[in-house]
Design an enzyme around this catalytic site. Structure first.
Site, PDB file in Angstrom:
ATOM      1  N   ILE A  52       0.892  -1.222  -0.155  1.00 36.00           N
ATOM      2  CA  ILE A  52       0.051   0.049   0.090  1.00 36.00           C
ATOM      3  C   ILE A  52       0.772   1.317   0.195  1.00 36.00           C
ATOM      4  CG2 ILE A  52      -1.656   1.121   1.359  1.00 36.00           C
ATOM      5  CD1 ILE A  52      -2.858  -1.311   2.332  1.00 36.00           C
ATOM      6  N   SER A 165      -6.550  -0.915  10.121  1.00 27.10           N
ATOM      7  CA  SER A 165      -6.938  -2.255   9.801  1.00 27.10           C
ATOM      8  C   SER A 165      -8.273  -2.485  10.383  1.00 27.10           C
ATOM      9  CB  SER A 165      -6.023  -3.381  10.309  1.00 27.10           C
ATOM     10  OG  SER A 165      -6.481  -4.761  10.077  1.00 27.10           O
ATOM     11  N   TYR A 191      -1.805  -6.951  17.073  1.00 24.31           N
ATOM     12  CA  TYR A 191      -1.597  -6.032  16.109  1.00 24.31           C
ATOM     13  C   TYR A 191      -3.088  -5.358  16.082  1.00 24.31           C
ATOM     14  CZ  TYR A 191      -1.513  -4.535  11.145  1.00 24.31           C
ATOM     15  OH  TYR A 191      -1.371  -3.716  10.052  1.00 24.31           O
ATOM     16  N   LYS A 195      -4.100  -1.464  16.320  1.00 22.33           N
ATOM     17  CA  LYS A 195      -4.814  -0.761  15.232  1.00 22.33           C
ATOM     18  C   LYS A 195      -6.057   0.007  15.890  1.00 22.33           C
ATOM     19  CE  LYS A 195      -2.270  -1.756  11.698  1.00 22.33           C
ATOM     20  NZ  LYS A 195      -1.589  -0.505  11.229  1.00 22.33           N
ATOM     21  N   THR A 224      -0.729  -8.004  -0.174  1.00 22.59           N
ATOM     22  CA  THR A 224       0.605  -7.472   0.196  1.00 22.59           C
ATOM     23  C   THR A 224       1.396  -8.320   0.620  1.00 22.59           C
ATOM     24  OG1 THR A 224       0.162  -6.716   2.397  1.00 22.59           O
ATOM     25  CG2 THR A 224      -0.420  -5.145   0.611  1.00 22.59           C
TER      26      THR A 224
END
Length: 309
Positions: A52, A165, A191, A195, A224
């Site tokens: 991204i 996210s 994670y 976020k 990705t």
């Protein structure tokens, strides 16, 4: 409740986060929003050598913007820069090598950047880190937390955009365990917690710094290298439904360059160029104003510890 959250998240993702969902949403996009010249404007993009971040850099470079790529790996960064210059003809692209998990070095970089460059119009916090196991940096901070959740707000900054996210929808802000010291360490859920912290941070920073326009966004499920490496099972099963990096970057670019986005309220969460909610229905992931203030206070205290004097 976690089972409900995960199921609700997956169902939402299948209808809103996929490539087909982007194609459907894009039918309402206003093309002229991105028909702009960015000559004379500067953009810093973390993690700009792939995925991204690279797609964002490419889109902005095509429009004449000056790009500051902040990357960890010099060889990959220089290779990406050469490709950006070749594809866009824009030579105003600069590489800065920095490991964002090293808090003190981030502060030193920010101070050095301010001395060398007098303006920075837009900061795009794109780089993220999913750790397979808990690890700490030289300052004793959990590396994922240091990369994803600590922040620096430059006095000359006009716009700050954070790439978040949809995983944050399954997490409630955990003030008492910001660095995941307690309980089993699940890298994906940690994670997602980071976020969630980013979303709360954006809301609070918009109130504290009214002269800066803050936004946070969800790019959807994107194909990705980071997703392939960190979540191989998800990537393998969903590969045909994942968005391209360019599709994932679309809302980042829109937030960074369009007048339409600049007219929106600061501190909001976006998906496919539209403000959206930050909680799943009945998921009980809301935090209190006091908890949100405690997050900012904790981050401010950490910032002061490592800020150069």
């Amino acid at each position: 409740m976690s089972l409900y959250r995960n199921l609700a998240w997956f169902l939402k993702g299948m209808t809103e986060f996929t490539r087909n969902a982007f194609l459907s949403a894009s039918k309402r996009f206003v093309e002229k929003d991105l028909e702009v010249s960015l000559a004379g404007r500067s953009f810093m993009i973390t993690g700009a050598n792939s995925g991204i971040g690279k797609a964002t850099a490419m889109a902005i470079a095509r429009r004449g913007g000056t790009i500051h790529m902040v990357c960890r790996n010099k060889d990959k960064a220089e290779e990406a820069r050469a490709e950006l210059v070749k594809e866009t003809g824009n030579k105003e692209i600069y590489v800065h090598i920095l490991d964002l998990s090293e808090t003190k070095k981030v502060w030193e970089f920010a101070e050095a950047f301010k001395r060398k460059y007098k303006t920075l119009n837009v900061l795009i916090n794109n780089a993220g880190s999913i750790m397979s196991q808990r690890d700490v940096n030289a300052e004793g901070l959990e590396k994922g937390f240091a990369t994803n959740s600590t922040y620096i707000t430059a006095s000359f900054l006009l716009v700050q955009i954070t790439v978040s996210s949809g995983g944050m929808l399954v997490q409630k802000l955990r003030i008492g365990n910001l660095q995941s010291e307690r309980g089993r360490y699940d890298g994906t859920m940690v994670y997602a917690q980071h976020k969630r912290q980013q979303v709360v941070m954006t809301e609070q920073l918009a109130k504290i710094h009214p002269s800066i326009h803050f936004s946070v966004m969800h790019p959807g499920w994107v194909n990705t290298p980071a997703v392939a490496n960190a979540m191989p099972d998800f990537h393998r099963s969903m590969k045909d439904s994942l968005r391209t990096p360019e599709q994932g970057a679309d809302t980042v670019v829109w937030l960074a360059v369009s007048e339409a986005a600049a007219a929106k309220p600061s501190g909001r969460f976006y998906q496919d160029r539209r403000m959206v909610g930050t909680h799943l229905p009945l998921a009980w992931t809301h935090s209190s104003p006091l908890e949100e203030q405690k997050l900012i206070s904790a981050l401010d205290d950490l910032a002061k510890m490592f800020q150069p004097h």
